[in-house]
Design a protein around this motif. Sequence first.
Motif, mmCIF file in Angstrom:
data_model
loop_
_atom_site.group_PDB
_atom_site.id
_atom_site.type_symbol
_atom_site.label_atom_id
_atom_site.label_comp_id
_atom_site.label_asym_id
_atom_site.label_seq_id
_atom_site.Cartn_x
_atom_site.Cartn_y
_atom_site.Cartn_z
ATOM 1 N N ALA A 243 11.967 -9.674 -6.937
ATOM 2 C CA ALA A 243 12.341 -8.312 -6.534
ATOM 3 C C ALA A 243 12.964 -8.341 -5.140
ATOM 4 N N LYS A 244 13.935 -7.491 -4.908
ATOM 5 C CA LYS A 244 14.590 -7.433 -3.605
ATOM 6 C C LYS A 244 13.700 -6.725 -2.592
ATOM 7 N N PHE A 245 13.802 -7.149 -1.333
ATOM 8 C CA PHE A 245 13.108 -6.424 -0.280
ATOM 9 C C PHE A 245 14.079 -6.124 0.851
ATOM 10 N N TYR A 246 13.717 -5.137 1.675
ATOM 11 C CA TYR A 246 14.692 -4.540 2.587
ATOM 12 C C TYR A 246 14.101 -4.288 3.979
ATOM 13 N N ALA A 247 15.020 -4.189 4.947
ATOM 14 C CA ALA A 247 14.747 -3.576 6.248
ATOM 15 C C ALA A 247 15.725 -2.413 6.340
ATOM 16 N N GLY A 248 15.225 -1.192 6.243
ATOM 17 C CA GLY A 248 16.128 -0.054 6.084
ATOM 18 C C GLY A 248 16.866 -0.190 4.775
ATOM 19 N N ASP A 249 18.183 -0.136 4.833
ATOM 20 C CA ASP A 249 18.989 -0.342 3.633
ATOM 21 C C ASP A 249 19.556 -1.756 3.546
ATOM 22 N N LEU A 250 19.185 -2.600 4.509
ATOM 23 C CA LEU A 250 19.690 -3.976 4.529
ATOM 24 C C LEU A 250 18.820 -4.850 3.631
ATOM 25 N N GLU A 251 19.436 -5.406 2.599
ATOM 26 C CA GLU A 251 18.712 -6.281 1.673
ATOM 27 C C GLU A 251 18.594 -7.669 2.281
ATOM 28 N N LEU A 252 17.366 -8.170 2.384
ATOM 29 C CA LEU A 252 17.106 -9.446 3.057
ATOM 30 C C LEU A 252 16.789 -10.589 2.099
ATOM 31 N N SER A 253 16.430 -10.269 0.868
ATOM 32 C CA SER A 253 15.851 -11.273 -0.015
ATOM 33 C C SER A 253 16.744 -12.440 -0.384
ATOM 34 N N SER A 254 18.047 -12.285 -0.262
ATOM 35 C CA SER A 254 18.955 -13.363 -0.681
ATOM 36 C C SER A 254 19.386 -14.269 0.473
ATOM 37 N N MET A 255 18.883 -14.029 1.684
ATOM 38 C CA MET A 255 19.320 -14.807 2.841
ATOM 39 C C MET A 255 18.720 -16.214 2.821
ATOM 40 N N LYS A 256 19.585 -17.228 3.006
ATOM 41 C CA LYS A 256 19.112 -18.613 3.073
ATOM 42 C C LYS A 256 18.283 -18.864 4.335
ATOM 43 N N GLU A 323 -16.649 7.533 8.513
ATOM 44 C CA GLU A 323 -17.949 7.052 8.052
ATOM 45 C C GLU A 323 -17.794 6.439 6.669
ATOM 46 N N THR A 324 -17.788 5.116 6.606
ATOM 47 C CA THR A 324 -17.669 4.408 5.332
ATOM 48 C C THR A 324 -18.166 2.985 5.517
ATOM 49 N N ASP A 325 -18.652 2.400 4.438
ATOM 50 C CA ASP A 325 -19.069 0.997 4.479
ATOM 51 C C ASP A 325 -18.003 0.078 3.877
ATOM 52 N N LEU A 326 -16.876 0.653 3.478
ATOM 53 C CA LEU A 326 -15.854 -0.122 2.784
ATOM 54 C C LEU A 326 -15.164 -1.116 3.718
ATOM 55 N N GLN A 327 -15.040 -2.343 3.236
ATOM 56 C CA GLN A 327 -14.351 -3.399 3.965
ATOM 57 C C GLN A 327 -13.374 -4.100 3.028
ATOM 58 N N LEU A 328 -12.455 -4.831 3.614
ATOM 59 C CA LEU A 328 -11.499 -5.637 2.858
ATOM 60 C C LEU A 328 -11.473 -7.047 3.418
ATOM 61 N N ILE A 329 -11.235 -8.012 2.545
ATOM 62 C CA ILE A 329 -10.951 -9.387 2.949
ATOM 63 C C ILE A 329 -9.674 -9.795 2.242
ATOM 64 N N GLY A 330 -8.728 -10.378 2.963
ATOM 65 C CA GLY A 330 -7.470 -10.793 2.359
ATOM 66 C C GLY A 330 -6.382 -10.933 3.389
ATOM 67 N N HIS A 331 -5.176 -10.467 3.049
ATOM 68 C CA HIS A 331 -4.052 -10.591 3.979
ATOM 69 C C HIS A 331 -2.959 -9.612 3.589
ATOM 70 N N THR A 332 -2.095 -9.345 4.564
ATOM 71 C CA THR A 332 -0.892 -8.548 4.326
ATOM 72 C C THR A 332 0.324 -9.366 4.730
ATOM 73 N N GLY A 333 1.511 -8.828 4.407
ATOM 74 C CA GLY A 333 2.757 -9.469 4.810
ATOM 75 C C GLY A 333 3.730 -8.462 5.377
ATOM 76 N N SER A 334 4.716 -8.942 6.112
ATOM 77 C CA SER A 334 5.670 -8.065 6.798
ATOM 78 C C SER A 334 6.556 -7.275 5.849
ATOM 79 N N THR A 335 6.629 -7.691 4.589
ATOM 80 C CA THR A 335 7.427 -6.980 3.591
ATOM 81 C C THR A 335 6.649 -5.832 2.949
ATOM 82 N N ALA A 336 5.516 -5.464 3.559
ATOM 83 C CA ALA A 336 4.596 -4.451 3.022
ATOM 84 C C ALA A 336 3.892 -4.963 1.774
ATOM 85 N N SER A 337 3.642 -6.275 1.756
ATOM 86 C CA SER A 337 2.869 -6.894 0.681
ATOM 87 C C SER A 337 1.399 -6.926 1.087
#
Length: 376
Positions: A243-256, A323-337
């Motif tokens: 899937a393609k990903f973007y910064a604004g309308d600039l598509e970045l996914s195909s850049m070498k 007020e919550t006991d909910l926690q997360l373990i994992g990771h995120t990415g700059s592409t909003a992953s």
Amino acid sequence: MKTLIVSLCLFSNILFGQLDINKEVIRLTHTELEKETIKSAFLQVYSESKDINIRFAESTVHSENTLNANNPFYTASITKMFTATAIGILKDQGKLSFEDKIAQYLPPTLINELHVLDGHDYSDDITIAHLLQHTSGLPDYFTDTTLDGSPNIINQLLIDPNKSWLASEMIQFTKEKMKPHFVPGESYHYTDTEYVLLALIIENISGLSLDRFFQANIFTPLAMESSYINLRSASPKDHLPMAKFYAGDLELSSMKSLSADWGGGGLVSTTRDLIKFFEAYNHDKVVTKNTRLTMQNWVYETVGMEYGFGLRKVSFNELLDVETDLQLIGHTGSTASFLWYCPQLDTYIAGTLNQLEVSKSTLNLVYEILKIIKNA
């Protein structure tokens, strides 16, 4: 007869509860898609114990290649979980220790003057654990400011999108253009430079390229059939395009030039593969329990967040001041992953919004999903 009626009522409540969860989660995700900048979204919410498995994929961009939940996407820094796990696998094989000095496994040409601060060379003091936990003090070749004001590598990706980066070039860039932040082990600074070094250690010890190590030790054993390293390995045969990903309308996914995003961010995968991995990891099917627990030796990152070895822990009560006991373990990415596990609800949530500028908002989306499940 009374028992049968009660059983049917309980079944109906469970069934309608699941339908409500599905409906509300999809509604939330559609709300995200309505934001002008977001062009596509992938989401999977999975809990075996709660019998939840919601998969969602949608694009607002008209294309002849319609997205579906099986399309792989760029996971960005979720890759750090895999690189750290690969180090854990080598540790379990008796080939290294987390406390080993990295100079044992990397050539002198790479280590020489890697970490020079206030006239003192700390290069030989850096351990594998320092790299895993972002406590080495090394600068980040992607986003840190250069000494001479020249573009850092995240800006160079756009200046020369056809450039293929070597790992040695990225390390040399930090030596020549950037200054370390602190003495190894004395503080925390998130940096992809460390994960390039970790990837090189994996390659030097195993004799395999990083992508082949992942394939042999993680992807194939876990039947992760849609996962690969962008620009470093061939995409799986007969599988859908990334899937393609973007910064604004600039598509970045195909850049070498995305080759600069490697051991810390080059993984392409699907929500299904990511959850397969994390579920196996949490059940000690990838690394041993002792290694997994060691990798969850948390250090303070920022309010509501702590960092382990390629893993982040989020405590919503501190992060959102609720007020919550909910926690997360994992990771995120700059592409909003994102790839998260919530221990309190035994629930996995993976996905992406494929848009750089909304990466920080994904935690709010995940929290709202968890509230739906908790209140169901």
